[in-house]
Motif scaffolding. Sequence first.
Motif, PDB file in Angstrom:
ATOM      1  N   VAL A 131       0.822  -1.212   0.000  1.00 26.53           N
ATOM      2  CA  VAL A 131       0.000   0.000   0.000  1.00 26.53           C
ATOM      3  C   VAL A 131       0.855   1.261   0.000  1.00 26.53           C
ATOM      4  O   VAL A 131       0.628   2.180  -0.791  1.00 26.53           O
ATOM      5  CB  VAL A 131      -0.962   0.013   1.204  1.00 26.53           C
ATOM      6  CG1 VAL A 131      -1.708   1.341   1.290  1.00 26.53           C
ATOM      7  CG2 VAL A 131      -1.963  -1.125   1.094  1.00 26.53           C
ATOM      8  N   ILE A 132       1.874   1.334   0.890  1.00 29.94           N
ATOM      9  CA  ILE A 132       2.600   2.594   1.064  1.00 29.94           C
ATOM     10  C   ILE A 132       4.052   2.534   0.599  1.00 29.94           C
ATOM     11  O   ILE A 132       4.767   3.529   0.677  1.00 29.94           O
ATOM     12  CB  ILE A 132       2.539   3.080   2.527  1.00 29.94           C
ATOM     13  CG1 ILE A 132       3.244   2.101   3.469  1.00 29.94           C
ATOM     14  CG2 ILE A 132       1.115   3.313   2.954  1.00 29.94           C
ATOM     15  CD1 ILE A 132       3.301   2.605   4.921  1.00 29.94           C
ATOM     16  N   GLY A 133       4.529   1.370   0.124  1.00 22.65           N
ATOM     17  CA  GLY A 133       5.863   1.295  -0.440  1.00 22.65           C
ATOM     18  C   GLY A 133       6.981   1.063   0.545  1.00 22.65           C
ATOM     19  O   GLY A 133       8.150   1.024   0.165  1.00 22.65           O
ATOM     20  N   LEU A 134       6.664   0.926   1.820  1.00 16.83           N
ATOM     21  CA  LEU A 134       7.679   0.656   2.837  1.00 16.83           C
ATOM     22  C   LEU A 134       7.000   0.014   4.032  1.00 16.83           C
ATOM     23  O   LEU A 134       5.786  -0.147   4.059  1.00 16.83           O
ATOM     24  CB  LEU A 134       8.404   1.946   3.248  1.00 16.83           C
ATOM     25  CG  LEU A 134       7.545   3.144   3.715  1.00 16.83           C
ATOM     26  CD1 LEU A 134       7.297   3.115   5.216  1.00 16.83           C
ATOM     27  CD2 LEU A 134       8.224   4.447   3.353  1.00 16.83           C
ATOM     28  N   TYR A 156      10.223   6.678  14.446  1.00 16.96           N
ATOM     29  CA  TYR A 156       9.671   6.605  13.094  1.00 16.96           C
ATOM     30  C   TYR A 156       8.220   7.067  13.070  1.00 16.96           C
ATOM     31  O   TYR A 156       7.807   7.859  12.204  1.00 16.96           O
ATOM     32  CB  TYR A 156       9.812   5.172  12.586  1.00 16.96           C
ATOM     33  CG  TYR A 156       9.139   4.893  11.261  1.00 16.96           C
ATOM     34  CD1 TYR A 156       9.381   5.704  10.162  1.00 16.96           C
ATOM     35  CD2 TYR A 156       8.287   3.813  11.107  1.00 16.96           C
ATOM     36  CE1 TYR A 156       8.784   5.445   8.938  1.00 16.96           C
ATOM     37  CE2 TYR A 156       7.693   3.536   9.891  1.00 16.96           C
ATOM     38  CZ  TYR A 156       7.931   4.359   8.814  1.00 16.96           C
ATOM     39  OH  TYR A 156       7.343   4.101   7.613  1.00 16.96           O
ATOM     40  N   VAL A 157       7.434   6.616  14.039  1.00 16.80           N
ATOM     41  CA  VAL A 157       6.019   6.974  14.103  1.00 16.80           C
ATOM     42  C   VAL A 157       5.850   8.469  14.325  1.00 16.80           C
ATOM     43  O   VAL A 157       5.052   9.139  13.644  1.00 16.80           O
ATOM     44  CB  VAL A 157       5.325   6.170  15.216  1.00 16.80           C
ATOM     45  CG1 VAL A 157       3.938   6.732  15.501  1.00 16.80           C
ATOM     46  CG2 VAL A 157       5.228   4.694  14.819  1.00 16.80           C
ATOM     47  N   PHE A 175      -4.749   5.157   5.257  1.00 14.18           N
ATOM     48  CA  PHE A 175      -4.064   3.917   5.616  1.00 14.18           C
ATOM     49  C   PHE A 175      -2.766   4.216   6.346  1.00 14.18           C
ATOM     50  O   PHE A 175      -2.438   3.570   7.348  1.00 14.18           O
ATOM     51  CB  PHE A 175      -3.780   3.096   4.356  1.00 14.18           C
ATOM     52  CG  PHE A 175      -3.170   1.747   4.656  1.00 14.18           C
ATOM     53  CD1 PHE A 175      -3.976   0.637   4.847  1.00 14.18           C
ATOM     54  CD2 PHE A 175      -1.803   1.593   4.761  1.00 14.18           C
ATOM     55  CE1 PHE A 175      -3.424  -0.598   5.126  1.00 14.18           C
ATOM     56  CE2 PHE A 175      -1.232   0.360   5.049  1.00 14.18           C
ATOM     57  CZ  PHE A 175      -2.054  -0.737   5.226  1.00 14.18           C
ATOM     58  N   LYS A 176      -2.009   5.206   5.860  1.00 18.06           N
ATOM     59  CA  LYS A 176      -0.735   5.536   6.491  1.00 18.06           C
ATOM     60  C   LYS A 176      -0.956   6.026   7.920  1.00 18.06           C
ATOM     61  O   LYS A 176      -0.179   5.687   8.829  1.00 18.06           O
ATOM     62  CB  LYS A 176      -0.003   6.594   5.666  1.00 18.06           C
ATOM     63  CG  LYS A 176       1.407   6.878   6.145  1.00 18.06           C
ATOM     64  CD  LYS A 176       2.116   7.885   5.258  1.00 18.06           C
ATOM     65  CE  LYS A 176       2.431   7.319   3.901  1.00 18.06           C
ATOM     66  NZ  LYS A 176       3.297   8.230   3.105  1.00 18.06           N
ATOM     67  N   PHE A 192      -1.742   3.065  10.050  1.00 18.14           N
ATOM     68  CA  PHE A 192      -0.501   2.305  10.200  1.00 18.14           C
ATOM     69  C   PHE A 192       0.384   2.927  11.269  1.00 18.14           C
ATOM     70  O   PHE A 192       0.905   2.230  12.155  1.00 18.14           O
ATOM     71  CB  PHE A 192       0.223   2.269   8.847  1.00 18.14           C
ATOM     72  CG  PHE A 192       1.668   1.861   8.926  1.00 18.14           C
ATOM     73  CD1 PHE A 192       2.034   0.569   9.241  1.00 18.14           C
ATOM     74  CD2 PHE A 192       2.672   2.796   8.673  1.00 18.14           C
ATOM     75  CE1 PHE A 192       3.371   0.197   9.303  1.00 18.14           C
ATOM     76  CE2 PHE A 192       4.001   2.430   8.720  1.00 18.14           C
ATOM     77  CZ  PHE A 192       4.348   1.133   9.039  1.00 18.14           C
ATOM     78  N   PHE A 193       0.573   4.243  11.230  1.00 15.87           N
ATOM     79  CA  PHE A 193       1.445   4.899  12.198  1.00 15.87           C
ATOM     80  C   PHE A 193       0.889   4.779  13.619  1.00 15.87           C
ATOM     81  O   PHE A 193       1.646   4.568  14.573  1.00 15.87           O
ATOM     82  CB  PHE A 193       1.629   6.371  11.838  1.00 15.87           C
ATOM     83  CG  PHE A 193       2.681   6.611  10.787  1.00 15.87           C
ATOM     84  CD1 PHE A 193       3.950   6.065  10.915  1.00 15.87           C
ATOM     85  CD2 PHE A 193       2.412   7.393   9.674  1.00 15.87           C
ATOM     86  CE1 PHE A 193       4.920   6.283   9.952  1.00 15.87           C
ATOM     87  CE2 PHE A 193       3.379   7.616   8.708  1.00 15.87           C
ATOM     88  CZ  PHE A 193       4.635   7.066   8.849  1.00 15.87           C
ATOM     89  N   ILE A 194      -0.428   4.900  13.765  1.00 19.11           N
ATOM     90  CA  ILE A 194      -1.023   4.783  15.101  1.00 19.11           C
ATOM     91  C   ILE A 194      -0.821   3.376  15.647  1.00 19.11           C
ATOM     92  O   ILE A 194      -0.450   3.185  16.805  1.00 19.11           O
ATOM     93  CB  ILE A 194      -2.515   5.161  15.050  1.00 19.11           C
ATOM     94  CG1 ILE A 194      -2.672   6.658  14.765  1.00 19.11           C
ATOM     95  CG2 ILE A 194      -3.203   4.804  16.369  1.00 19.11           C
ATOM     96  CD1 ILE A 194      -4.099   7.100  14.515  1.00 19.11           C
TER      97      ILE A 194
END
Length: 253
Positions: A32-35, A120-121, A235-236, A239-241
């Motif tokens: 989805v996000i490439g990483l 990172y988050v 989505f990102k 994902f971070f949460i």
Amino acid sequence: MNTLFELYQNLGITLSALVIVTFLMAGMVKGVIGLGLPTVAMGLLGLAMLPTQAAALLIIPATVTNVWQLVAGGELRALVRRLWPMQLMIFVGTGLGTWWLGMGSGPSMTRALGGALLLYVLSGLFLPPLRISAKWEPWLGPFCGVITGVISSATGVFVIPAVPYLQGLGLNRNQLVQALGMSFTTSTLALAIGLFWRGALGGGEMGASLLALIPAMLGMMFGQWLRQRISAVLFKRVFFIGMGLLALHLLIG
């Protein structure tokens, strides 16, 4: 064939199922996000096994998916000319980190992984996009490479500070995807060499990592399908949460 299944037999059914689910999820996130494949894999597997075991499992899935990402786009030659000092210093930083820190099995390394994930988050959620001047690249790129290598040698996480740095170079979408693939490929290969040097990457681990490629690829293909149907921004953020909660658990657990 026994070598392929040896590690999973030792892990048992429950942990083997965790590995499959983890790489399905990690592949989906990358699609989805490439990483995020190593980040998700190390974060989730770090809840149930030693960091060195988790890092050994991700070597082949991370390498294959990153090379796939690296070769697509047509900008490889120009990116190599621009980013080779950073890539070289990732190897140097990983070597120094492997010799100096290693990837230990104690609570300090688990907390280090949690700390790397939390950085990172926080950078992904709250920091504005960086804008890096071209005159800074000759020294800032190698510096970020060294720091990325040291952190990845201790935690198996490749994203800090490589991802914010690459995002700040003003690359177009295809160039950024390829640049991330290049950085992650370099980090994965450097980590594999470090693990092999420390005796943590043998035939059993490589066989188990090869099998982990199957759910990772399935997850990545599903993620690429999903990317066309949901907001990548939403989505990102989710994902971070989720990764933030995981990082806090690793830090205080």
